[in-house]
Motif scaffolding. Structure first.
Motif, PDB file in Angstrom:
ATOM      1  N   VAL C  31      30.490  23.512 -56.295  1.00 56.32           N
ATOM      2  CA  VAL C  31      31.170  23.827 -57.560  1.00 56.32           C
ATOM      3  C   VAL C  31      32.454  24.628 -57.317  1.00 56.32           C
ATOM      4  O   VAL C  31      33.480  24.362 -57.937  1.00 56.32           O
ATOM      5  CB  VAL C  31      30.220  24.617 -58.496  1.00 56.32           C
ATOM      6  N   ALA C 167      33.075  37.518 -65.382  1.00 58.34           N
ATOM      7  CA  ALA C 167      31.824  36.841 -65.728  1.00 58.34           C
ATOM      8  C   ALA C 167      32.070  35.525 -66.468  1.00 58.34           C
ATOM      9  O   ALA C 167      31.157  34.716 -66.615  1.00 58.34           O
ATOM     10  CB  ALA C 167      30.951  37.767 -66.577  1.00 58.34           C
ATOM     11  N   ALA C 168      33.289  35.305 -66.930  1.00 57.44           N
ATOM     12  CA  ALA C 168      33.610  34.085 -67.671  1.00 57.44           C
ATOM     13  C   ALA C 168      34.248  33.018 -66.789  1.00 57.44           C
ATOM     14  O   ALA C 168      34.566  31.938 -67.250  1.00 57.44           O
ATOM     15  CB  ALA C 168      34.534  34.414 -68.841  1.00 57.44           C
ATOM     16  N   VAL C 169      34.439  33.337 -65.519  1.00 56.21           N
ATOM     17  CA  VAL C 169      35.023  32.386 -64.575  1.00 56.21           C
ATOM     18  C   VAL C 169      33.966  32.051 -63.524  1.00 56.21           C
ATOM     19  O   VAL C 169      33.535  32.928 -62.782  1.00 56.21           O
ATOM     20  CB  VAL C 169      36.272  32.975 -63.887  1.00 56.21           C
ATOM     21  N   THR C 170      33.547  30.795 -63.483  1.00 59.46           N
ATOM     22  CA  THR C 170      32.561  30.368 -62.504  1.00 59.46           C
ATOM     23  C   THR C 170      33.095  30.611 -61.098  1.00 59.46           C
ATOM     24  O   THR C 170      34.199  30.161 -60.776  1.00 59.46           O
ATOM     25  CB  THR C 170      32.263  28.864 -62.687  1.00 59.46           C
ATOM     26  N   GLY C 171      32.343  31.340 -60.292  1.00 61.30           N
ATOM     27  CA  GLY C 171      32.696  31.464 -58.881  1.00 61.30           C
ATOM     28  C   GLY C 171      33.363  32.756 -58.469  1.00 61.30           C
ATOM     29  O   GLY C 171      33.671  32.914 -57.285  1.00 61.30           O
TER      30      GLY C 171
END
Lengths: 245, 245, 245
Positions: C31, C167-171
């Motif tokens: 991902v 926390a709102a951005v994957t990775g």
């Protein structure tokens, strides 16, 4: 009497997703996993993406909705998809099928049809894909494009939001499939859920285009816009049209 | 007499790609699939990325050009690459080999050499990779870096465009491989196609750097710039130098 | 007496990473491979991402540190991880384990525990993951969140930097695992390396938020900020607190 999709309903569902934070498991092509995960997160959901045979049942069991995307499909991934659908069906969880590029490969088209026989809640594709797919039985059909067409056999709905740059960014369709899944997790009627999700994505795209200089900045601004989209803005810009079927 | 690459030719080829919308199939490492797909799309092509054994022949058969990138390589992926090359060769379709990181692994280097024996149209790598690769037979060799060097045994060409942030963004080389493939689909001479594609990517990078604050915004602005690049701007900024071989 | 982490030490380690350019091999979920690779690059390291059984030993042998991330885990990937850890341990190379989503799947949790028995230098997870993991023996434990907690049995350190958009951005967590690995390559004490890396990532996130309009632009601006972060800015903003254990 049936309560048909409206801008106000879309706003109500968006508020629900933001409050309830549904878990969406994605069997997503490897190309757009991060973009889709980011899209689900900023709209209020909690994405997961694993696709291993050993773990898929655990992940789907914890999810509130499932999205099955056929991009970058191989034998292992097919087996995982079938297991995921089995668990979703057994748990009464909604799932959406996105038969990406089924017009490129007869074996992918055949697999898409096998999956449709297992009863997805929604099938979503572009025009070429949906024409090839043909009959889909009881599920909601969505053909996305400059105008999105939704039909469930009783009613048809059109969503006339969006922006041409959506077609220049790989994965906006896959992302909208993930957002639809998040909305299905909080709304039982797939027509309402999908209309709300597509209006949200389309209006956010219109906002994003105003903050972008081209397809690159547009893709990034779309995440900002999905995160910031206000209910009043959604209600005033959503273009949801329907005819009772 | 041979028509050698020039800024005007690069502009003409870019116009062709935008008009004809060639299909480019990418056997791409999983790291940069979306970035490469976005790059191909904004330059005017239509990317596909699947890498399953069952489907690869169908996808390559529908493609106008193929890019084979050796990042994140495993046994299954090797088999798929060999099948894709077989289909491309049988159909007379151009293909470019990008032997990413062949300097890290002897087995990857050996596989790169096996592929070169199958006659790619172009091999592209950085300096370390190209020095290890050694002889490449009849194909066009491209060594990318601050200045790109192209040589096909008859002529050598240098492209002196680009920006240092290209090295700080994972996948700009892979993206340029995809853009080269799109140009090969509309131009038979690989030297012309590659020079045009590299000039386009390099000039777009220079534009992007003016709209960026660092490597993150640069990567995004590169997609905007590839989409917006005007023919006049390309002609005035492209630095294509050559010596008849 | 032990030299405990401080903002000055974080700045010194950042300068070291930028100068020495350590190689970090990442067994990363599919991902966020590009986001993590970009993060390692802009902070000064050289990432590689391959995960094939045939090549993993060559890549780990060339690396200065290893990060093992359990997202998108399958049987093949497990075998590759075990081989990578074997090579890292044999070469005395530091490695960090990121047991992503081990709270979703008992088989993933069991595998995480098997890996902990092999002696990672660091285990990093969120609260839910670290509580499930339980005992970790001699390695450094890191629980990331609004405040990061580090504990190695002798001392505990808290890093109070960062921004809610992480926390709102994957990775972002996976990216910080890659940055920690780069810092471990230049600093023997894992507590110092991790505290420095997390302070760098957290302060960069604070800078990025000032240049962003939402989670989309924030993710991109984070790469700009990691690239541009000045030592003076780091020293004045890093919030590293500790108690001797």
């Amino acid at each position: 009497m049936r309560n048909l999709p409206s801008p106000q309903m879309a706003a109500r569902l968006l508020a629900c997703v933001r409050e309830r934070r549904p878990r969406v498991h994605c069997l997503m092509n490897t190309v757009v996993q991060k973009f889709t995960a980011d899209g689900i997160t900023v709209v209020g959901g909690i994405p997961s993406m694993t696709s291993s045979r050993e773990e898929i049942a655990d992940f789907v069991a914890k999810a509130d909705a499932l999205t099955v995307n056929l991009g970058t499909l191989d034998a292992e991934h097919r087996a995982v998809i079938l297991r995921a659908v089995e668990v979703a069906n057994a748990g009464g969880k909604p799932w959406i099928l996105d038969p990406v590029h089924c017009d490129y490969s007869p074996s992918r088209l055949a697999f898409a049809r096998d999956l449709i026989a297992l009863g997805p809640t929604i099938v979503r594709g572009n025009r070429a894909e949906m024409e090839l797919i043909g009959e889909t039985g009881a599920c909601l059909r969505i053909q996305t494009g400059p105008v999105d067409h939704l039909a469930d056999g009783r009613a048809t709905v059109r969503i006339a939001n969006g922006h041409r740059w959506m077609a220049a960014v790989t994965g906006t369709g896959c992302l909208s499939g993930g957002v639809i899944a998040a909305f299905m997790a909080v709304e039982k009627d797939p027509l309402n859920a999908a209309a709300g999700a597509l209006a949200v994505t389309g209006v956010a795209a219109e906002c994003a285009a105003r903050n972008a200089a081209g397809p690159g900045t547009f893709g990034v601004a779309l995440l900002d816009a999905l995160s910031a989209l206000g209910e009043a803005e959604l209600v005033s810009h959503a273009r949801i049209e329907h005819d009772q079927g």
